[in-house]
Design a protein around this motif. Structure first.
Motif, PDB file in Angstrom:
ATOM      1  N   VAL A 350       0.841  -1.204   0.000  1.00 30.24           N
ATOM      2  CA  VAL A 350       0.000   0.000   0.000  1.00 30.24           C
ATOM      3  C   VAL A 350       0.876   1.254   0.000  1.00 30.24           C
ATOM      4  CG1 VAL A 350      -1.640   1.357   1.349  1.00 30.24           C
ATOM      5  CG2 VAL A 350      -1.983  -1.104   1.095  1.00 30.24           C
ATOM      6  N   LEU A 351       1.921   1.265   0.821  1.00 33.50           N
ATOM      7  CA  LEU A 351       2.820   2.422   0.872  1.00 33.50           C
ATOM      8  C   LEU A 351       3.562   2.616  -0.450  1.00 33.50           C
ATOM      9  CD1 LEU A 351       4.354   2.087   4.460  1.00 33.50           C
ATOM     10  CD2 LEU A 351       2.756   3.826   3.648  1.00 33.50           C
ATOM     11  N   ILE A 352       4.029   1.514  -1.050  1.00 36.05           N
ATOM     12  CA  ILE A 352       4.749   1.611  -2.319  1.00 36.05           C
ATOM     13  C   ILE A 352       3.842   2.178  -3.409  1.00 36.05           C
ATOM     14  CG2 ILE A 352       5.913   0.310  -4.148  1.00 36.05           C
ATOM     15  CD1 ILE A 352       6.819  -1.660  -1.980  1.00 36.05           C
ATOM     16  N   VAL A 353       2.623   1.669  -3.479  1.00 37.74           N
ATOM     17  CA  VAL A 353       1.676   2.171  -4.482  1.00 37.74           C
ATOM     18  C   VAL A 353       1.404   3.652  -4.260  1.00 37.74           C
ATOM     19  CG1 VAL A 353      -0.708   2.032  -5.294  1.00 37.74           C
ATOM     20  CG2 VAL A 353       0.604  -0.063  -4.931  1.00 37.74           C
ATOM     21  N   ALA A 354       1.231   4.037  -2.998  1.00 34.01           N
ATOM     22  CA  ALA A 354       0.956   5.446  -2.695  1.00 34.01           C
ATOM     23  C   ALA A 354       2.123   6.334  -3.111  1.00 34.01           C
ATOM     24  CB  ALA A 354       0.674   5.604  -1.202  1.00 34.01           C
ATOM     25  N   MET A 378       7.963   5.224  -0.427  1.00 33.51           N
ATOM     26  CA  MET A 378       8.200   3.955  -1.109  1.00 33.51           C
ATOM     27  C   MET A 378       9.217   3.114  -0.343  1.00 33.51           C
ATOM     28  SD  MET A 378       8.360   4.891  -5.165  1.00 33.51           S
ATOM     29  CE  MET A 378       8.887   3.210  -5.497  1.00 33.51           C
ATOM     30  N   GLY A 379      10.260   3.766   0.151  1.00 34.04           N
ATOM     31  CA  GLY A 379      11.268   3.049   0.914  1.00 34.04           C
ATOM     32  C   GLY A 379      10.693   2.420   2.170  1.00 34.04           C
ATOM     33  N   LEU A 380       9.811   3.155   2.859  1.00 31.56           N
ATOM     34  CA  LEU A 380       9.145   2.581   4.027  1.00 31.56           C
ATOM     35  C   LEU A 380       8.412   1.301   3.642  1.00 31.56           C
ATOM     36  CD1 LEU A 380       7.588   5.813   5.638  1.00 31.56           C
ATOM     37  CD2 LEU A 380       9.587   4.548   6.446  1.00 31.56           C
ATOM     38  N   GLY A 381       7.739   1.338   2.483  1.00 32.47           N
ATOM     39  CA  GLY A 381       7.014   0.156   2.021  1.00 32.47           C
ATOM     40  C   GLY A 381       7.920  -0.981   1.624  1.00 32.47           C
ATOM     41  N   MET A 382       9.033  -0.649   0.960  1.00 37.60           N
ATOM     42  CA  MET A 382       9.963  -1.698   0.527  1.00 37.60           C
ATOM     43  C   MET A 382      10.608  -2.396   1.716  1.00 37.60           C
ATOM     44  SD  MET A 382      11.670   0.183  -2.750  1.00 37.60           S
ATOM     45  CE  MET A 382      10.670   0.502  -4.207  1.00 37.60           C
ATOM     46  N   VAL A 484       3.172   0.890 -11.310  1.00 35.08           N
ATOM     47  CA  VAL A 484       2.188   0.962 -10.229  1.00 35.08           C
ATOM     48  C   VAL A 484       1.198  -0.193 -10.327  1.00 35.08           C
ATOM     49  CG1 VAL A 484       0.252   2.301  -9.296  1.00 35.08           C
ATOM     50  CG2 VAL A 484       2.380   3.452  -9.903  1.00 35.08           C
ATOM     51  N   VAL A 485       0.743  -0.481 -11.540  1.00 41.20           N
ATOM     52  CA  VAL A 485      -0.209  -1.581 -11.739  1.00 41.20           C
ATOM     53  C   VAL A 485       0.425  -2.912 -11.335  1.00 41.20           C
ATOM     54  CG1 VAL A 485      -1.477  -2.897 -13.476  1.00 41.20           C
ATOM     55  CG2 VAL A 485      -1.541  -0.394 -13.525  1.00 41.20           C
ATOM     56  N   LEU A 486       1.695  -3.126 -11.712  1.00 43.53           N
ATOM     57  CA  LEU A 486       2.376  -4.377 -11.353  1.00 43.53           C
ATOM     58  C   LEU A 486       2.500  -4.521  -9.839  1.00 43.53           C
ATOM     59  CD1 LEU A 486       5.214  -4.509 -14.052  1.00 43.53           C
ATOM     60  CD2 LEU A 486       3.224  -6.012 -13.872  1.00 43.53           C
ATOM     61  N   ILE A 487       2.848  -3.425  -9.168  1.00 45.01           N
ATOM     62  CA  ILE A 487       2.941  -3.476  -7.714  1.00 45.01           C
ATOM     63  C   ILE A 487       1.570  -3.760  -7.104  1.00 45.01           C
ATOM     64  CG2 ILE A 487       3.263  -2.047  -5.653  1.00 45.01           C
ATOM     65  CD1 ILE A 487       5.866  -2.965  -6.640  1.00 45.01           C
ATOM     66  N   ALA A 488       0.530  -3.122  -7.628  1.00 44.65           N
ATOM     67  CA  ALA A 488      -0.823  -3.332  -7.108  1.00 44.65           C
ATOM     68  C   ALA A 488      -1.265  -4.781  -7.281  1.00 44.65           C
ATOM     69  CB  ALA A 488      -1.799  -2.382  -7.806  1.00 44.65           C
ATOM     70  N   ILE A 489      -0.902  -5.386  -8.406  1.00 50.23           N
ATOM     71  CA  ILE A 489      -1.254  -6.791  -8.639  1.00 50.23           C
ATOM     72  C   ILE A 489      -0.597  -7.697  -7.595  1.00 50.23           C
ATOM     73  CG2 ILE A 489      -0.973  -8.720 -10.255  1.00 50.23           C
ATOM     74  CD1 ILE A 489      -1.282  -6.724 -12.538  1.00 50.23           C
ATOM     75  N   THR A 490       0.586  -7.296  -7.135  1.00 49.92           N
ATOM     76  CA  THR A 490       1.293  -8.079  -6.120  1.00 49.92           C
ATOM     77  C   THR A 490       0.458  -8.222  -4.853  1.00 49.92           C
ATOM     78  OG1 THR A 490       3.392  -7.218  -6.975  1.00 49.92           O
ATOM     79  CG2 THR A 490       3.453  -8.247  -4.821  1.00 49.92           C
TER      80      THR A 490
END
Length: 515
Positions: A350-354, A378-382, A484-490
């Motif tokens: 969620v954080l990476i997508v945001a 993004m780094g927080l999400g990763m 973004v779409v690829l990350i969301a699919i994850t």
């Protein structure tokens, strides 16, 4: 050598990382730093190689491609080699090969010799990560695998960020030779420390060597990834020099799958996919790595090509992403051992997508404060994503399956990262070429000094029109939509990861802490 079994009770004391495990973690991190940094540091030296060796961009690119192909060919051997000769011996040999290749790269006299020595580097570096993961996972035990994976994740996430910065510094203030020679002191330190820290007398076995599997999987991976890498130069996947090697490689890999499922001692045990947690972790990791490494390619290209920054400054602008990861990674690793990886992975995605959605709206003068803040998010999400996924894959494995699991995850990572880089590169090139703005592709792929030379030769306008920059930024923004779409699919496969503490089904044969 004496071995003390790691206690796997639910008591808090059993989950603390003792000094012995910390020392082993340092061993693995030193090796990971060398291997991962050298994957990215060469990217900033491509123009330098062209100038120094009077060669084309395509030939210079082989300094990166050759290294990647060597990694892909060697990684599948990791599990068998560790069982046959012991993880300590293989790890030390890998360091020697890597450092030897590094020194020879610095002494290269033409582009051909440099590519050959880069492949030697890859042969050594290919086993550093999987064997290091075996050592660390066995030392920590299943109850603490999340905590130690967080330690290993730091160089994995920071490598793509620090590599260009380090490369830019060394090339600008020293010479290109030092992007390789820097590995000499690190390698000597890593070898001595590993030799002293890792215990000898490790039990080994004599597993049947799967020659058929080797002849299918290693060439299959290398040929497939060669075809994938060729798409960067071609700017499309729809060409014979891309499709033919990809098809040949895919056929060999499929043949290996059938061979592995039928064989008794395959090079890579695909029966591990019967483990539900590992299966979903592999699927999640594959999608995540494709999107992650694809997006990592775009950030410095935007800062250099559109905003006119130097390689060094571009690396510094991307650094907030690494800082964000360093904040959450230790917390996520420690808490993963207690509450399971699923919750952290979902929150991280969620954080990476945001954060990445900000880059969808890129302009030619978007605020650096906004972009750096988005990178930090993004780094927080990763920091909450990559290592918990890895922990989910390995925490449920018994000691005799850790080697196969580590090798499998590293094969997946290498293949997915290469595919992600190629896919995003082709999509970006397509958007640049399809833009109605004349000259935009030249601008977005040309550093300021080279552009000045072209302007002096009257091949491009002396002052690029603002429309070029804006169109280039829009092309990057459109490409980020795909990432973004690829990350969301994850998010979908990550729903299947455990959202409670993982209990190893065979604690008696769980990894042991070595003293």
């Amino acid at each position: 050598m004496s071995q003390q079994s790691t206690q796997t009770t639910t008591g808090g004391s059993s989950e603390k990382i003792d000094k012995a495990v910390i020392r082993i973690a340092i061993v693995v991190v030193l090796g990971a730093i060398m291997s991962i940094l050298d994957t990215t540091v060469v990217s900033v030296a491509q123009n330098t190689f062209q100038t120094e060796f009077h060669t084309s961009a395509a030939n210079a690119a082989w300094t990166a491609t050759g290294y990647t192909l060597a990694l892909a060919a060697v990684i599948p051997l990791s599990s068998w080699a560790a069982a046959r000769f012991g993880t300590r011996k293989i790890y030390l040999i890998s360091i020697v090969l890597f450092v030897l290749g590094s020194v020879l790269c610095a002494l290269a006299w033409n582009i051909g010799s440099l590519v050959a020595f880069r492949m030697l580097q890859g042969a050594g570096g290919g086993m550093l990560m999987p064997v290091g993961m075996m050592i660390l996972t066995r030392a920590a035990g299943p109850e603490r695998v999340g905590s130690v994976m967080a330690v290993l994740g730091i160089p994995m996430l920071l490598g793509p960020i620090l590599g260009p910065i380090l490369g830019g510094l060394l090339i600008e203030y020293a010479s290109w030779h030092w992007i390789f020679l820097i590995n000499l002191p690190i390698g000597i330190l890593a070898f001595i420390y590993s030799y002293v820290t890792l215990p000898g007398g490790e039990e080994t076995s004599k597993p049947t060597f799967d020659f058929v599997g080797l002849l299918l999987l290693s060439p299959g991976l290398a040929i497939f990834l060669y075809g994938v890498s060729e798409s960067n130069a071609a700017g499309t996947f729809l060409t014979a020099k891309v499709l033919i090697p990809m098809a040949v490689g895919a056929v060999l890999i499929i043949a290996f799958v059938f061979h592995s499922l039928r064989g008794k001692n395959p090079l890579l045990d695909l029966h591990l996919f019967r483990n539900k947690t590992l299966r979903w972790a592999v699927i999640t990791m594959t999608l995540f790595m494709i999107a992650f490494f694809g997006a990592m390619l775009l950030f410095p290209q935007y800062f250099i090509g559109v905003r006119g920054e130097s390689t060094l400054m571009a690396g510094l602008l991307v650094a907030p992403q690494g800082l964000g990861a360093m904040v959450t990674m230790p917390i996520a690793g420690r808490m993963t051992d207690q509450i399971g990886p699923g919750k952290f992975v979902l929150g991280g995605i969620v954080l990476i997508v945001a954060g990445m959605t900000t880059f969808v709206f890129l302009g030619a003068d978007t605020s650096y404060w906004l972009l750096c803040s988005a990178l930090f998010v993004m780094g927080l999400g990763m920091g909450m994503t990559m290592m918990p996924i890895m922990s989910a894959a390995l925490a449920t494995l018994t000691a005799d399956k850790v080697a196969d699991g580590s090798t499998l995850m590293n094969v997946v990572q290498q293949a997915a990262a290469s595919i992600g880089t190629a896919v995003i590169s082709v999509i970006l090139a397509s958007h640049l070429k399809s833009s109605p703005t004349s000259g935009m592709a030249i601008l977005s792929n040309t550093d300021p000094k080279t552009y000045d030379k072209l302007a002096g030769a009257q091949q491009v306008p002396a002052t690029p029109p603002h429309e070029w920059f804006e169109s280039a930024a829009n092309a990057f923004g459109d490409t980020f939509i795909v990432a973004v779409v690829l990350i969301a699919i994850t998010f979908l496969p990550s729903l299947m990861l455990p959202r409670k503490r993982i209990a190893n089904s065979d604690a008696s044969s769980a990894p042991v802490a070595m003293h």
